[in-house]
Scaffold this motif. Structure first.
Motif, PDB file in Angstrom:
ATOM      1  N   TYR A 168      36.972  21.972  37.009  1.00  0.00           N
ATOM      2  CA  TYR A 168      35.972  21.755  38.056  1.00  0.00           C
ATOM      3  C   TYR A 168      34.618  21.336  37.486  1.00  0.00           C
ATOM      4  O   TYR A 168      33.733  20.884  38.216  1.00  0.00           O
ATOM      5  N   THR A 220      31.910  19.034  35.346  1.00  0.00           N
ATOM      6  CA  THR A 220      31.731  17.643  34.943  1.00  0.00           C
ATOM      7  C   THR A 220      31.818  17.567  33.417  1.00  0.00           C
ATOM      8  O   THR A 220      31.699  18.581  32.724  1.00  0.00           O
ATOM      9  N   GLY A 221      32.009  16.371  32.914  1.00  0.00           N
ATOM     10  CA  GLY A 221      32.081  16.198  31.468  1.00  0.00           C
ATOM     11  C   GLY A 221      30.818  16.676  30.779  1.00  0.00           C
ATOM     12  O   GLY A 221      30.875  17.354  29.750  1.00  0.00           O
ATOM     13  N   ARG A 222      29.673  16.337  31.360  1.00  0.00           N
ATOM     14  CA  ARG A 222      28.402  16.731  30.751  1.00  0.00           C
ATOM     15  C   ARG A 222      28.253  18.251  30.746  1.00  0.00           C
ATOM     16  O   ARG A 222      27.835  18.836  29.735  1.00  0.00           O
ATOM     17  N   ASP A 223      28.616  18.916  31.862  1.00  0.00           N
ATOM     18  CA  ASP A 223      28.470  20.373  31.928  1.00  0.00           C
ATOM     19  C   ASP A 223      29.435  21.074  30.979  1.00  0.00           C
ATOM     20  O   ASP A 223      29.119  22.118  30.402  1.00  0.00           O
ATOM     21  N   ARG A 277      29.992  10.853  32.839  1.00  0.00           N
ATOM     22  CA  ARG A 277      29.553  12.201  32.467  1.00  0.00           C
ATOM     23  C   ARG A 277      29.425  13.145  33.653  1.00  0.00           C
ATOM     24  O   ARG A 277      29.549  14.362  33.505  1.00  0.00           O
ATOM     25  N   ASP A 278      29.163  12.615  34.870  1.00  0.00           N
ATOM     26  CA  ASP A 278      28.964  13.473  36.040  1.00  0.00           C
ATOM     27  C   ASP A 278      30.185  13.553  36.946  1.00  0.00           C
ATOM     28  O   ASP A 278      30.115  14.068  38.062  1.00  0.00           O
ATOM     29  N   LYS A 279      31.324  13.039  36.452  1.00  0.00           N
ATOM     30  CA  LYS A 279      32.576  13.195  37.185  1.00  0.00           C
ATOM     31  C   LYS A 279      33.283  14.461  36.722  1.00  0.00           C
ATOM     32  O   LYS A 279      33.142  14.880  35.573  1.00  0.00           O
ATOM     33  N   ARG A 280      34.046  15.054  37.636  1.00  0.00           N
ATOM     34  CA  ARG A 280      34.772  16.273  37.272  1.00  0.00           C
ATOM     35  C   ARG A 280      35.917  15.950  36.304  1.00  0.00           C
ATOM     36  O   ARG A 280      36.605  14.941  36.456  1.00  0.00           O
ATOM     37  N   TYR A 311      39.626  13.079  35.334  1.00  0.00           N
ATOM     38  CA  TYR A 311      39.610  12.213  34.154  1.00  0.00           C
ATOM     39  C   TYR A 311      41.022  11.742  33.802  1.00  0.00           C
ATOM     40  O   TYR A 311      42.003  12.463  33.994  1.00  0.00           O
TER      41      TYR A 311
END
Length: 304
Positions: A86, A88-91, A124-127, A131
């Motif tokens: 759940y 995002t890539g960045r988180d 980066r902001d996609k869950r 991916y």
């Protein structure tokens, strides 16, 4: 410097890694072998995730097992996925950096830089749950390097990537090696590792088959004749001259293609002699290559 001394790991009667001894220096080293060869087990021993059944693994003289200060210097990209889908890539990368004890603002900065370096800025902001396999591989590479480790262990990092992604990932790995970091990349895709480094360990059934430079390894296999293919203008003349030497075991030629294939059991002498023979015989050599002098051929021979 990474050192293994008599390193073994077994699970009951099953041997995962069998008495490995080697030393790895800064730069990129490839661990190569088919699936099930023991590469993942070896990486887990070197990263302190598994305790050796026998022998030891050390980095800069310190034992890896149960050594948290040392483990902070290591980055690890596992083969298997283990995500909070759940996020995002960045988180996700930010969370991994925070687990290294890095403060909030610095962790945010490092996560941004690592995500961009791994080619994931646009996603980066996609869950992570949305991916592709290649994108998940890239974000795992990003978390491995975000805390700026000295040593990176990458387990099959190129799996599932498209050709562009593979090219970019290989360029990143080579750049990190040139910058003085120590990288260990495991793979069963021989030509990809061959494009990143010529320092390799060939592993099969938990055993070390060979290590070092691919060309050095090939020269050591003196019981296996080397094939050399030559394209030239006077195939018959060159064939006759080459057969004068006892280290030339056979010559096959194709007049239509102006090409001959030579088998020699002393490749160094053969290569040293060939220019002189061509000059004396007035033969123009257009191309010369060895189908045996690549990693896949060497590995296939050693496994057999």
């Amino acid at each position: 410097m990474i050192e293994a001394a008599g390193l073994s790991k077994w699970y009951g009667q099953v041997i995962g890694v069998n008495n490995l001894t080697f030393t790895l220096k800064p730069g990129v080293t490839g661990f190569l072998g088919p699936n099930g060869a023991g590469k993942t087990t070896l990486l887990r021993l070197l990263t302190g995730q598994l305790r050796a059944s026998q022998g030891s693994a050390r980095i800069d003289g310190e034992k890896v097992w149960n050594n948290p200060p040392l483990l902070r210097r290591i980055g690890y990209c596992p083969e298997a996925d283990a995500f909070w889908r759940y996020l995002t890539g960045r988180d996700f990368v930010y969370s991994m950096v925070r687990m290294h004890g890095i403060a909030h603002e610095e962790a945010r900065k490092r996560a941004e830089e690592a995500v961009e370096r791994a080619g994931m800025k646009e996603a980066r902001d996609k869950r992570i749950g949305g991916y592709s396999k290649g994108m998940r591989q890239r974000i795992k590479i990003a978390q491995a390097l975000a805390h700026d480790p000295d040593i990176l262990f990458l387990d099959e990092p190129l799996n599932g990537m498209d050709p562009m992604g593979r090219h970019e990932a290989m360029s990143l790995i080579k750049d990190l090696g040139k910058a003085g970091k120590t990288l260990v990349v495991s793979s069963h895709v021989l030509h990809e590792v061959e494009a990143m480094t010529d320092t390799i360990l060939l592993i099969n059934h938990g055993r070390l088959l060979a290590e070092g430079n691919i060309y050095e390894i090939r020269r050591l296999i003196d019981t296996h004749p080397l094939q050399v293919s030559i394209r030239c203008d006077k195939v018959n003349v060159l064939t006759a001259r080459l057969l004068e030497y006892e280290d030339v075991l056979s010559v096959q030629f194709d007049r239509e293609r102006n090409q001959l294939t030579v088998e020699t059991n002393r490749p160094d002498e053969f290569h040293d002699r060939l220019p002189r023979i061509a000059l004396e015989s007035d033969v123009t050599i257009d191309s010369l290559w060895s189908p045996d002098e690549n990693l896949e051929a060497v590995f296939d021979y050693l496994v057999r």
